[in-house]
Design an enzyme around this catalytic site. Structure first.
Site, mmCIF file in Angstrom:
data_model
loop_
_atom_site.group_PDB
_atom_site.id
_atom_site.type_symbol
_atom_site.label_atom_id
_atom_site.label_comp_id
_atom_site.label_asym_id
_atom_site.label_seq_id
_atom_site.Cartn_x
_atom_site.Cartn_y
_atom_site.Cartn_z
ATOM 1 N N GLN A 116 86.620 84.933 42.635
ATOM 2 C CA GLN A 116 85.968 84.035 41.687
ATOM 3 C C GLN A 116 85.227 84.834 40.607
ATOM 4 O O GLN A 116 85.282 84.498 39.425
ATOM 5 C CB GLN A 116 84.992 83.102 42.418
ATOM 6 C CG GLN A 116 85.664 82.136 43.364
ATOM 7 C CD GLN A 116 86.555 81.138 42.646
ATOM 8 O OE1 GLN A 116 86.229 80.625 41.590
ATOM 9 N NE2 GLN A 116 87.697 80.857 43.241
ATOM 10 N N HIS A 124 85.943 87.863 39.662
ATOM 11 C CA HIS A 124 86.986 88.515 38.866
ATOM 12 C C HIS A 124 87.529 87.559 37.803
ATOM 13 O O HIS A 124 87.702 87.920 36.640
ATOM 14 C CB HIS A 124 88.106 88.970 39.810
ATOM 15 C CG HIS A 124 88.945 90.082 39.302
ATOM 16 N ND1 HIS A 124 88.458 91.340 39.018
ATOM 17 C CD2 HIS A 124 90.272 90.130 39.028
ATOM 18 C CE1 HIS A 124 89.441 92.104 38.603
ATOM 19 N NE2 HIS A 124 90.556 91.401 38.592
ATOM 20 N N HIS A 142 84.759 87.650 45.499
ATOM 21 C CA HIS A 142 85.228 88.647 44.528
ATOM 22 C C HIS A 142 86.269 88.039 43.594
ATOM 23 O O HIS A 142 86.245 88.284 42.380
ATOM 24 C CB HIS A 142 85.815 89.856 45.256
ATOM 25 C CG HIS A 142 86.466 90.843 44.354
ATOM 26 N ND1 HIS A 142 85.765 91.621 43.464
ATOM 27 C CD2 HIS A 142 87.778 91.164 44.182
ATOM 28 C CE1 HIS A 142 86.610 92.387 42.786
ATOM 29 N NE2 HIS A 142 87.838 92.132 43.201
#
Length: 108
Positions: A82, A84, A80
């Site tokens: 990465q 994001h 998540h």
């Protein structure tokens, strides 16, 4: 092992926080440009860039550790973070283009 997991969690959270802050600043840049406040828009884009540098530094630290043989446990939270960050980078790039378009419209 617990210390390594804690450090990894701090890195992951740094990506999420800095990525989110970068995206928010980029969004504020678009809003400022829409109102014709190009000085604020440029300031917000620079702010977004600074957050992205912080996130990139954290990501580089994680990648360097991995390349050195310190394999991190891949968790959903890491994935998540990465995702994001990559979304924030893309949004920042797009925000720069939108601010430029507003500047061109204002010149006419």
């Amino acid at each position: 092992m617990a210390e390594e997991n804690n450090e990894n969690m701090q890195s992951v959270m740094g990506l999420i926080i800095n990525g989110g802050n970068a995206k928010s600043s980029a969004f504020e840049a678009i809003a400022a440009a829409k109102k014709g406040d190009f000085a604020l828009a440029d300031k917000k884009l620079k702010e977004a860039d600074n957050f992205l540098v912080e996130a990139h530094n954290g990501q580089t630290k994680m990648l360097t550790a991995e390349a050195s043989g310190e394999h991190a446990q891949v968790t959903l939270l890491m994935v998540h973070s990465q995702d994001h960050l990559m979304t924030a980078i893309t949004f920042r790039d797009l925000a720069g283009e939108i601010v430029d378009l507003y500047k061109r419209l204002a010149e006419k």
